[in-house]
Design a protein around this motif. Structure first.
Motif, short mmCIF file in Angstrom:
data_model
loop_
_atom_site.label_atom_id
_atom_site.label_comp_id
_atom_site.label_asym_id
_atom_site.label_seq_id
_atom_site.Cartn_x
_atom_site.Cartn_y
_atom_site.Cartn_z
N ASP A 140 16.30 20.76 5.80
CA ASP A 140 16.51 19.48 5.13
C ASP A 140 17.14 19.74 3.76
OD1 ASP A 140 16.41 17.01 3.93
OD2 ASP A 140 14.31 16.61 4.38
N LEU A 141 18.33 19.17 3.54
CA LEU A 141 19.08 19.42 2.30
C LEU A 141 18.95 18.29 1.29
CD1 LEU A 141 22.43 20.65 3.94
CD2 LEU A 141 20.49 22.04 3.19
N SER A 142 17.98 17.38 1.49
CA SER A 142 17.88 16.21 0.62
C SER A 142 17.54 16.58 -0.82
CB SER A 142 16.84 15.24 1.17
OG SER A 142 15.57 15.88 1.31
N ARG A 143 17.02 17.79 -1.08
CA ARG A 143 16.71 18.20 -2.46
C ARG A 143 17.93 18.71 -3.21
NH1 ARG A 143 12.44 22.65 -1.73
NH2 ARG A 143 12.82 22.87 -3.97
N ARG B 128 23.34 15.68 -4.97
CA ARG B 128 24.55 15.18 -4.32
C ARG B 128 25.71 15.21 -5.30
NH1 ARG B 128 26.41 9.91 -3.58
NH2 ARG B 128 27.79 9.66 -1.77
N LEU C 131 27.31 17.01 1.96
CA LEU C 131 26.29 16.41 1.10
C LEU C 131 26.81 15.13 0.46
CD1 LEU C 131 24.88 19.65 -0.54
CD2 LEU C 131 23.69 18.16 1.06
N GLN D 79 26.47 12.33 2.64
CA GLN D 79 25.06 12.05 2.94
C GLN D 79 24.60 12.66 4.26
OE1 GLN D 79 24.65 7.70 2.43
NE2 GLN D 79 23.68 8.14 0.48
N GLN D 80 25.14 13.83 4.60
CA GLN D 80 24.62 14.61 5.72
C GLN D 80 23.59 15.58 5.15
OE1 GLN D 80 27.83 16.46 7.86
NE2 GLN D 80 29.03 14.57 7.95
N THR D 81 22.33 15.21 5.24
CA THR D 81 21.26 15.95 4.58
C THR D 81 20.53 16.90 5.51
OG1 THR D 81 19.74 14.12 4.97
CG2 THR D 81 20.93 14.12 2.88
N LEU D 82 21.09 17.17 6.67
CA LEU D 82 20.47 18.11 7.60
C LEU D 82 21.50 19.14 8.02
CD1 LEU D 82 18.48 15.63 9.88
CD2 LEU D 82 17.52 17.13 8.13
#
Length: 769
Positions: free
Chosen positions: A213-216, A219, A307, A310-313
């Motif tokens: 998970d790349l949400s951290r 962006r 990123l 908004q591709q957070t995976l």
């Protein structure tokens, strides 16, 4: 595997001083000073001294080499300590205490055996097939019970300290996002297991898989470095006689959706977005060995772009050997009872985010509009052939995307009106058939009626309650044309519509398509050469499809005698301007990939095939005819098709056109696909992973004389296309920095050279001649 840096000779197991492991463990003891107290060096000390060439720096080793039996410091410390309480106990109590302690140890050992998963079969039992319905992959035995040759554990490269304006993130996958999948299981996965298996075992192909998970990650922030860290857990299934490689693949983003439910087929067939280099050699694999794979500049830029979008995976797959003898390695997943807390990590160093966050991308929707019924039977045949060509080239279409919306416009044909009235319980509408204006029109009506009878069967009698439509009583519109069933149908209709528009407005059918005797207006003379080529191409595609045998079928009852349609030679489907060209897909205009064409002599020029122009809608019939010809032998007797075998692997089959028999072209341990006939019809070029990677091979048409043409380490080669004289083979490969580029070589595999030489992705070449 003996180590070049020998360990300390005085380190051994507590139970057997003559044995030791190749990695640090609490089971090791130091026997350098036998007269001193038992010494158990900690794991860090073992990795720094005991198991490396630095062991002569150890104080205990130096004391032993100097002839001492105990360290003076330890002797003084021992003398200063008070007598331990247990030493003053009576012998009876001491014996009872030791017995109780022994019982507790035995009980714990038995409990651990009950909780431990079943062990892998021994090599002697490996030949026995795994029973159906049982777990497809046994669990490796615990590494503590194996004594292996001493190997100094590799030390990970230290990660640079981030600068003041940078942030360093260490990401780990969730428990339901990391594990392995096996080819013997059609459903499910082993996410959350302790093991990351990759390789082949008892004929089963196994992949490790993980998602982060790349949400951290901020962006829009620049990505300075990305490192994937893997730590070995078990090497008991490695084949010591092999020298295979393991490759980490960055999978395309569409696989991320519903990742915890993905099975082997999903992950094995997932589109590869990038490959991390270098590949992992077998000599690098060992328990506690650390592999660090770093993104290059292009891959970091792709991650930045993802990123922002908004591709957070991000998902990875580890590919090991997929054919040959058993050869499997196991990394630590970081979960489950057997983990040593060395699960995979994705370490990202990012710069400061921009002051203003990038705009959120607009969500794209695919609008599927209602498509009118094909204007005539030629259009229907072209659409069917187009869908067949796409399915042959690219396999089963992907599922309809979730972002698709369906438009509901007013239907443009009479069939929808009739269906609506049928659903509403109303009588059908019959449109009067006008009298033909001339003999040409009457002949056209007869030909069209014959074609429809041959494709749709005998007419339905006019119902007794039918009503006739008049200008003052138009039919009522209720429903729309059904949405296409899959993506291939959608693409085929889209191309057919573009071709129709490019050829000019078609002659409309008279109203009332659902009549017992359908009518048609005559087709006018073509206004220009483009229109004539268009009609000839559609007729040729129809003839190649074998859908309309006009010359042999009888006309329907109560209609004029059908005049056979003129047949068109197969070669005439290719327009003269498209001969001696190479058509391929490319991203050179940005955005979605498109078809481009270049002169065929570009493969011999120094500049290569950089000069290319987009394929027009008028070029599409020629391209589709060339694609169809690729799988059909020049004599028209054998067609090559690709279908999956019992193990789910694609295989090439030869279909005898006359007898309808089917035979597998090759019996190899691996997948075979992308077949292409040589111009003389004697050889077939194809792609296979029988040797680990996707490589190019040629074989005689009867399946003999197999010859491998390309030899890669981790790269792959695909989609061969023959030159007109059969002396060269064109294909595409990711040899150049991971990009897809066009390459050409001689038919024997020599003279390999890149003919793209571009910063773009070029692939799927078709040599038209």
């Amino acid at each position: 595997m003996p180590s070049s840096a020998p360990a300390c000779p005085y380190v051994g197991l507590q139970t057997d001083p003559s044995l030791r492991y190749s990695y640090a463990t609490e089971s090791h003891r130091c026997f350098a000073l036998p007269e001193g107290p038992e010494h158990a060096p900690d794991v860090d000390f073992q990795m720094r001294f005991c198991l490396t060439a630095e062991h002569p720096q150890c104080p205990r080793f130096r004391a032993r080499e100097s002839g001492l039996m105990a360290l003076p410091e330890e002797a003084a410390e021992m003398a200063a300590q008070p007598r331990q309480p247990w030493r003053s106990l009576p012998p009876v109590w001491l014996t009872a205490g030791l017995a109780a302690l022994l019982l507790l140890v035995l009980a714990g050992w038995q409990l651990s055996r009950l909780l431990r998963p079943p062990a892998l079969p021994t090599p002697a039992a490996a030949a026995q097939p795994t029973p159906l319905g049982s777990p497809a992959w046994p669990t490796p035995p615990p590494v503590e019970t194996q004594a292996v040759p001493v190997v100094a554990p590799p030390q990970p490269t230290p990660t640079p300290t981030p600068a003041a304006d940078e942030v360093r993130l260490v990401l780990t996958p969730a428990a339901n996002a990391v594990g392995w999948v096996g080819s013997n299981e059609s459903r499910g996965n082993h996410f959350g297991d302790s093991y990351l298996h990759a390789g082949i075992f008892q004929g089963e192909i196994v992949h490790s898989a993980m998602q982060f998970d790349l949400s951290r990650v901020p962006r829009g922030a620049p990505i300075r470095s990305v490192t994937l860290v893997l730590t070995g857990l078990d090497d008991s299934r490695l084949n010591p006689n092999a020298a295979d490689i393991w490759q980490v693949r960055w999978l395309a983003p569409e696989i991320n959706e519903d990742w915890p439910r993905r099975n082997f087929q999903d992950i094995h067939n997932a589109r590869i977005f990038q490959s991390l280099v270098p590949a992992i050699a077998q000599s690098e694999l060992a328990p506690f060995a650390v592999q660090e794979l770093r993104f290059n500049a292009e891959q970091r830029a792709l991650l930045e772009r993802a990123l922002v979008d908004q591709q957070t995976l991000i998902a990875f797959r580890i590919d090991g050997p997929q054919a040959g003898a058993d050869n499997l390695f196991t990394w630590d997943s970081g979960y489950g009872p057997a983990t040593r807390d060395n699960g995979p990590k994705l370490i990202i160093v990012a710069g400061p985010p921009p002051p203003t966050p990038p705009p959120v991308p607009t969500q794209d929707y695919i609008v599927v509009t209602s498509t009118p019924t094909p204007e005539n039977v030629l259009t229907a045949a072209a659409m069917a052939q187009t869908a067949t060509a796409f399915a042959t080239l690219y396999g089963t279409p992907q599922p309809t995307p979730r972002s698709m919306v369906t438009a509901t416009p007013t239907p443009a044909n009479m069939e929808t009106v009739q269906a609506a009235r049928l659903l509403a319980g109303l009588p059908p509408v019959i449109v009067p058939t006008p009298t033909p204006a001339n003999v040409a029109t009457a002949t056209a009506i007869a030909v069209y009626a014959t074609a429809q009878a041959l494709t749709t069967g005998t007419w339905t009698p006019i119902p007794a309650n039918a009503v006739t439509a008049t200008p003052t009583r138009p039919p009522v519109v209720i429903t729309n044309t059904p949405t296409p069933a899959n993506a291939a149908t959608l693409v085929a209709r889209y191309i057919a519509e573009l071709t129709r528009v490019a050829a000019g407005p078609p002659t409309p059918l008279p109203p009332g398509a659902a009549t017992p005797t359908p009518t048609a207006t005559p087709v006018p003379e073509p206004a220009n050469l483009a229109t004539a080529e268009y009609r000839a191409a559609l007729a040729t595609i129809e003839a190649l499809a074998g859908l309309l045998p006009y010359a042999t079928a009888a006309p329907p009852t109560a209609t004029p005698t059908a005049t056979p349609l003129p047949t068109v030679a197969a070669e005439s489907a290719i327009a003269p301007r498209m001969r001696n060209t190479i058509v391929f897909r490319s991203t050179r205009e940005g955005g979605q990939p498109k078809l481009f064409k270049a002169r065929a002599d570009c493969v011999a020029s120094a500049q290569g095939c950089q000069q290319a122009e987009a394929v027009t809608t008028m070029d599409m019939p020629s391209y589709l005819a060339a694609v169809s010809r690729k799988g059909l032998s020049p004599d028209g007797q054998v067609r090559l098709v690709v279908d999956r075998d019992l193990y789910g692997r694609p295989q090439i089959y030869a279909v005898d056109q006359a007898e309808g028999t089917l035979r597998r072209l090759l019996d190899v341990n691996g997948a075979t696909f992308d077949p292409a006939w040589s111009p003389d019809g004697q050889r077939i070029a194809f792609v296979s992973d029988m040797d680990g990677n996707d490589e190019l091979y040629v074989v005689n048409r009867d399946g003999t004389g197999l010859q491998r043409l390309t030899f890669n380490t981790w790269e792959w080669d695909r989609h061969p296309a023959w030159s007109p004289d059969g002396s060269q083979i064109l294909f595409y490969s990711n040899r150049t920095a991971g990009r897809r580029q066009l390459w050409v070589m001689n038919a024997d595999g020599s003279g390999l050279r890149n003919v793209s030489n571009s910063e773009y992705n070029d692939w799927d070449p078709v040599w038209i001649w």
